[in-house]
Design a protein around this motif. Structure first.
Motif, PDB file in Angstrom:
ATOM      1  N   ALA A  88       0.742  -1.334   0.211  1.00  0.00           N
ATOM      2  CA  ALA A  88       0.068   0.088  -0.042  1.00  0.00           C
ATOM      3  C   ALA A  88       0.911   1.085   0.021  1.00  0.00           C
ATOM      4  O   ALA A  88       0.549   2.210  -0.779  1.00  0.00           O
ATOM      5  N   PHE A  89       1.851   1.474   0.837  1.00  0.00           N
ATOM      6  CA  PHE A  89       2.978   2.512   0.753  1.00  0.00           C
ATOM      7  C   PHE A  89       3.346   2.595  -0.524  1.00  0.00           C
ATOM      8  O   PHE A  89       3.767   3.866  -1.025  1.00  0.00           O
ATOM      9  N   ALA A  90       3.783   1.514  -1.183  1.00  0.00           N
ATOM     10  CA  ALA A  90       4.574   1.657  -2.473  1.00  0.00           C
ATOM     11  C   ALA A  90       3.667   2.131  -3.492  1.00  0.00           C
ATOM     12  O   ALA A  90       3.978   2.924  -4.384  1.00  0.00           O
ATOM     13  N   LEU A  91       2.445   1.703  -3.666  1.00  0.00           N
ATOM     14  CA  LEU A  91       1.382   2.259  -4.467  1.00  0.00           C
ATOM     15  C   LEU A  91       1.115   3.595  -4.441  1.00  0.00           C
ATOM     16  O   LEU A  91       0.996   4.552  -5.203  1.00  0.00           O
ATOM     17  N   ALA A  92       0.994   4.148  -2.910  1.00  0.00           N
ATOM     18  CA  ALA A  92       0.740   5.407  -2.619  1.00  0.00           C
ATOM     19  C   ALA A  92       1.955   6.363  -3.240  1.00  0.00           C
ATOM     20  O   ALA A  92       1.818   7.354  -3.432  1.00  0.00           O
ATOM     21  N   ALA A  93       3.073   5.834  -2.825  1.00  0.00           N
ATOM     22  CA  ALA A  93       4.353   6.724  -3.225  1.00  0.00           C
ATOM     23  C   ALA A  93       4.436   6.708  -4.858  1.00  0.00           C
ATOM     24  O   ALA A  93       5.094   7.728  -5.177  1.00  0.00           O
ATOM     25  N   ALA A  94       3.810   5.920  -5.522  1.00  0.00           N
ATOM     26  CA  ALA A  94       4.067   5.976  -6.968  1.00  0.00           C
ATOM     27  C   ALA A  94       3.285   7.189  -7.572  1.00  0.00           C
ATOM     28  O   ALA A  94       3.823   7.542  -8.964  1.00  0.00           O
ATOM     29  N   ALA A  95       2.443   7.745  -6.872  1.00  0.00           N
ATOM     30  CA  ALA A  95       1.894   9.015  -7.196  1.00  0.00           C
ATOM     31  C   ALA A  95       2.829  10.188  -7.623  1.00  0.00           C
ATOM     32  O   ALA A  95       3.751  10.170  -6.767  1.00  0.00           O
ATOM     33  N   ARG A  96       2.502  11.088  -8.530  1.00  0.00           N
ATOM     34  CA  ARG A  96       3.448  12.209  -8.721  1.00  0.00           C
ATOM     35  C   ARG A  96       3.384  13.079  -7.435  1.00  0.00           C
ATOM     36  O   ARG A  96       4.476  13.261  -7.006  1.00  0.00           O
ATOM     37  N   TRP A  97       2.409  13.166  -6.685  1.00  0.00           N
ATOM     38  CA  TRP A  97       2.327  13.770  -5.448  1.00  0.00           C
ATOM     39  C   TRP A  97       1.590  12.941  -4.389  1.00  0.00           C
ATOM     40  O   TRP A  97       0.199  13.084  -4.469  1.00  0.00           O
ATOM     41  N   PRO A  98       2.078  12.157  -3.552  1.00  0.00           N
ATOM     42  CA  PRO A  98       1.383  11.370  -2.820  1.00  0.00           C
ATOM     43  C   PRO A  98       0.609  12.145  -1.829  1.00  0.00           C
ATOM     44  O   PRO A  98       0.896  13.022  -1.342  1.00  0.00           O
ATOM     45  N   ALA A  99      -0.712  11.748  -1.800  1.00  0.00           N
ATOM     46  CA  ALA A  99      -1.712  12.315  -0.938  1.00  0.00           C
ATOM     47  C   ALA A  99      -1.421  12.267   0.650  1.00  0.00           C
ATOM     48  O   ALA A  99      -0.809  11.044   1.130  1.00  0.00           O
ATOM     49  N   PRO A 100      -1.717  13.063   1.394  1.00  0.00           N
ATOM     50  CA  PRO A 100      -1.401  13.059   2.760  1.00  0.00           C
ATOM     51  C   PRO A 100      -2.504  11.858   3.384  1.00  0.00           C
ATOM     52  O   PRO A 100      -3.513  11.601   2.845  1.00  0.00           O
ATOM     53  N   LEU A 101      -2.245  11.474   4.507  1.00  0.00           N
ATOM     54  CA  LEU A 101      -2.924  10.278   5.217  1.00  0.00           C
ATOM     55  C   LEU A 101      -3.680  10.576   6.342  1.00  0.00           C
ATOM     56  O   LEU A 101      -3.216  11.515   7.180  1.00  0.00           O
ATOM     57  N   TRP A 102      -4.880   9.992   6.367  1.00  0.00           N
ATOM     58  CA  TRP A 102      -5.491  10.165   7.629  1.00  0.00           C
ATOM     59  C   TRP A 102      -4.929   9.061   8.795  1.00  0.00           C
ATOM     60  O   TRP A 102      -5.205   7.873   8.579  1.00  0.00           O
TER      61      TRP A 102
END
Length: 209
Positions: A88-102
């Protein structure tokens, strides 16, 4: 190493500790006051699932951060949930600008920048791995393994130093106790524990004779 690589390494070291837990040891006390080893591991696995949900875009739903029963296989529960989190972290980090997490169980009311959230979980992983190691016996092997990797040790200490330490933040019932003064000879892991209010000298109580 990148922060995600350091985080994965922290999970690997922690899993090595949890792998040694035997079912009969789940009743042992831990440095987390009032928590048995079972309760601590159920909290840790629940944290894995909470951070996984956050990385997948979940909002501030505390129900996603519940403790998870580990039954008789704490190592399996730890490793499976850690693998989901790493993905899950790797997929989130793949975004150009990773979204903040709640992270409602940690910082309710606002989302947290992605890299800060990963740092929080790295800290959580290594400190709770130390809690498990201390419950099983002297945690020296884990401490030495972390300090043998200077970048990981520096990251742990930096994140620990950024944890709020005001009176309201360290009140009874909060995640961390008041900051302690480390020994002059303390290494980075011991200094990180002291910043979080952990007693590096904690040991199992002597059995009543």
């Amino acid at each position: 190493m990148s922060l995600l690589e350091l985080h994965a390494r922290s999970l690997e070291l922690a899993a090595g500790v949890v792998d040694t837990v035997q079912p009969e040891q789940l009743v042992l006390p831990t440095p987390c006051a009032g928590w048995s080893l079972r309760r601590l591991l159920e909290h840790v696995v629940g944290r894995h699932d909470g951070f996984t949900a956050a990385a997948r875009g979940a909002g501030p739903d505390l129900a996603l951060w519940r403790d998870v029963p580990v039954h008789g296989d704490p190592a399996g529960a730890f490793r499976h949930s850690a693998a989901r989190l790493t993905t899950a972290f790797a997929l989130a980090a793949a975004a150009r600008w990773p979204a903040p997490l709640w992270l409602p169980e940690i910082l309710p009311g606002r989302p947290v920048p992605f890299e800060r959230a990963v740092g929080f979980h790295l800290l959580d992983t290594l400190v709770h791995a130390w809690d498990v190691a201390a419950a099983l016996g002297p945690p020296d092997r884990l401490t030495a393994a972390v300090e043998a990797e200077p970048q990981l040790a520096r990251t742990l200490l930096a994140v620990a130093g950024a944890v709020p330490a005001g009176p309201a933040d360290r009140a009874p019932g909060r995640a961390f106790a008041a900051v302690r003064t480390p020994r002059d000879t303390a290494g980075p892991f011991e200094r990180a524990l002291a910043l979080l209010g952990r007693d590096p000298a904690w040991a199992l109580p002597e059995p009543v004779r």
